[in-house]
Design an enzyme around this catalytic site. Sequence first.
Site, PDB file in Angstrom:
ATOM      1  N   TYR A  52      29.536  77.956  27.218  1.00 53.95           N
ATOM      2  CA  TYR A  52      28.975  76.632  27.481  1.00 53.95           C
ATOM      3  C   TYR A  52      30.078  75.657  27.897  1.00 53.95           C
ATOM      4  O   TYR A  52      31.134  75.589  27.275  1.00 53.95           O
ATOM      5  CB  TYR A  52      28.254  76.103  26.235  1.00 53.95           C
ATOM      6  CG  TYR A  52      27.885  74.648  26.315  1.00 53.95           C
ATOM      7  CD1 TYR A  52      26.781  74.234  27.043  1.00 53.95           C
ATOM      8  CD2 TYR A  52      28.669  73.666  25.687  1.00 53.95           C
ATOM      9  CE1 TYR A  52      26.448  72.885  27.144  1.00 53.95           C
ATOM     10  CE2 TYR A  52      28.350  72.329  25.787  1.00 53.95           C
ATOM     11  CZ  TYR A  52      27.244  71.941  26.519  1.00 53.95           C
ATOM     12  OH  TYR A  52      26.929  70.612  26.638  1.00 53.95           O
ATOM     13  N   GLY A  59      25.255  69.632  28.429  1.00 60.08           N
ATOM     14  CA  GLY A  59      24.037  69.039  27.904  1.00 60.08           C
ATOM     15  C   GLY A  59      22.805  69.737  28.448  1.00 60.08           C
ATOM     16  O   GLY A  59      22.715  70.981  28.474  1.00 60.08           O
ATOM     17  N   HIS A  82      31.494  60.884  31.901  1.00 62.79           N
ATOM     18  CA  HIS A  82      31.286  60.528  30.497  1.00 62.79           C
ATOM     19  C   HIS A  82      32.062  59.275  30.084  1.00 62.79           C
ATOM     20  O   HIS A  82      31.815  58.730  29.005  1.00 62.79           O
ATOM     21  CB  HIS A  82      31.666  61.707  29.602  1.00 62.79           C
ATOM     22  CG  HIS A  82      30.665  62.825  29.619  1.00 62.79           C
ATOM     23  ND1 HIS A  82      30.070  63.273  30.767  1.00 62.79           N
ATOM     24  CD2 HIS A  82      30.136  63.580  28.612  1.00 62.79           C
ATOM     25  CE1 HIS A  82      29.234  64.254  30.485  1.00 62.79           C
ATOM     26  NE2 HIS A  82      29.254  64.452  29.183  1.00 62.79           N
ATOM     27  N   ASN A 195      34.843  66.281  22.743  1.00 63.95           N
ATOM     28  CA  ASN A 195      33.674  66.732  21.993  1.00 63.95           C
ATOM     29  C   ASN A 195      33.902  66.617  20.487  1.00 63.95           C
ATOM     30  O   ASN A 195      33.744  67.587  19.752  1.00 63.95           O
ATOM     31  CB  ASN A 195      33.356  68.181  22.377  1.00 63.95           C
ATOM     32  CG  ASN A 195      31.874  68.482  22.327  1.00 63.95           C
ATOM     33  OD1 ASN A 195      31.060  67.605  22.544  1.00 63.95           O
ATOM     34  ND2 ASN A 195      31.533  69.731  22.056  1.00 63.95           N
ATOM     35  N   ARG A 281      32.056  38.784 -15.855  1.00 61.38           N
ATOM     36  CA  ARG A 281      31.883  39.865 -16.818  1.00 61.38           C
ATOM     37  C   ARG A 281      31.800  41.243 -16.157  1.00 61.38           C
ATOM     38  O   ARG A 281      32.211  42.251 -16.732  1.00 61.38           O
ATOM     39  CB  ARG A 281      30.598  39.609 -17.615  1.00 61.38           C
ATOM     40  CG  ARG A 281      30.477  40.434 -18.879  1.00 61.38           C
ATOM     41  CD  ARG A 281      29.080  40.478 -19.443  1.00 61.38           C
ATOM     42  NE  ARG A 281      28.379  39.208 -19.438  1.00 61.38           N
ATOM     43  CZ  ARG A 281      27.112  39.082 -19.824  1.00 61.38           C
ATOM     44  NH1 ARG A 281      26.436  40.155 -20.219  1.00 61.38           N
ATOM     45  NH2 ARG A 281      26.518  37.917 -19.803  1.00 61.38           N
TER      46      ARG A 281
END
Length: 507
Positions: A52, A59, A82, A195, A281
């Site tokens: 891939y 994608g 990108h 990535n 407190r």
Amino acid sequence: MIVLDGEHLTIGDVVAIARKGDQLALAASAAEKVRAGADYLTDLVAQGHPIYGLTTGFGALDGFAVGPDKVRNLQHNLLRSHAAGVGRPMEPEAVRAMMAIRVNVLGTGLTGISPETLDALIAMVNAGIVPLVPERGSVGACGDLAPLAHMALPLIGEGRARLGSGDFEAAKGVMARAGIPLPTVAGRDGIALINGTEQTTGIGCLAAYDAGRLIQVAEAVAALSLEALGAVADSFDERVALAKPHPGQIATSSRLRALTDGSKAVLPPRPERMRDALSLRCIPQVLGATRDALAHCWRTLEIEINAANDNPLFGVADGFVTSNSGNFHGQAAAEVLDYLANAVTSAAAISERRAARLVDPHHNGGLPAFLIHPDSAPGENSGFMIAQYTAASLIAEMRMRAVPAAIQTIPTCANTEDHVPMAPLAARRVAFVVSTAFDVVAIEALLAAQACDIRGLKPAPLLQPLYQAVRDVVPTMLRDRLMAEDITAVRKALRDSGVAGPDWTSH
């Protein structure tokens, strides 16, 4: 020199590289893993193994085959397409943090990055090159794609960058001036560079480091307010803490005991003062919870920055190859950064409540309204009235940003990436919250010091450095003066001085 091996990077290391300019190098063991991983990837492709993002598109376009002669163009086009970020540039320190963490991740040897490209990225960090990275545009899966693509553009001679503190300019010229040859960026180098979760963790690591300092400053400032308001000491007695043994509560209680040891104002219960308001407190419960949130966040981030945040992954040792990894998904980081942001907001909110008590003549134990000095005329002088307004405004703004980022998933990439963590939004949110909380705590410190002066009270020995740090930059306010400058000066003093105690990384 910080040596990265893909396994042992710490948040302290990230801060040293990002803020102090420490140089980095790849461990010999990591360099060998990177070389072996790249060779293994080359062999897989030669054997016709589909990969891939190397033999396919990206994608929802992964059904399109890409031939060997197009791979370099594929990787370069990936970075160009990108790099779609918008907004103001990330802070240089955050970009350097992002670059250093990605180097470490690539050093795992599981991503198939080429040694040539990784060496060029390391050279960029060491030369002080800061790419122009717009801060907005990442959804956190598949990785922080847009910001990391902007970070990687100089490696193909594109985008904009600056050298040191210079102006942003064409990155190709910056790389040439730094003497860094442009690598080929082929194979799966482009996707390996982008990535992952490094915008999230870069911003997140710096914010977590700052949160550690904030917590310790907030504890000291809270103790100074206890002095100024003559609080009851048993709320942070060790036996109270051990009765509800959250680690953070135990630690904060211990620190309050140390800080107030020898106090002439923080005393055991007495008939006229048996208990305090909750902002006094419940300091161990609230700041202790913030400590615990940070500890959880810190552990998670240090796992994330030493992980193989990528897909595909290539296991040279056992031959395992997958194009179906989801390790780029930033959910774990998003969850803990949201958690930390909420906890810091609570720490700031309780600080503002003590500030409000200090200026309120109905609740401050006999101090003048708005801490107007007795030598000044009320009415003619407003004292610290509006300083508390500012703190209230800041708390409101922090609460406006309280919606968690980690649940904001919106499907992307034609619904192939149908769950995303929005992790960078969580990182940016916590960075804002921590920075804003310093302003709130600075206001409390300013008021507590004024209250001690009006009472003629010398703080307990371990609180005197804090008091002096405030007084070194702003004198007691006898008459109204420009308040903003005092707040800014005290904030800087709290962040820069040694009043916080040990560095959080030593915990």
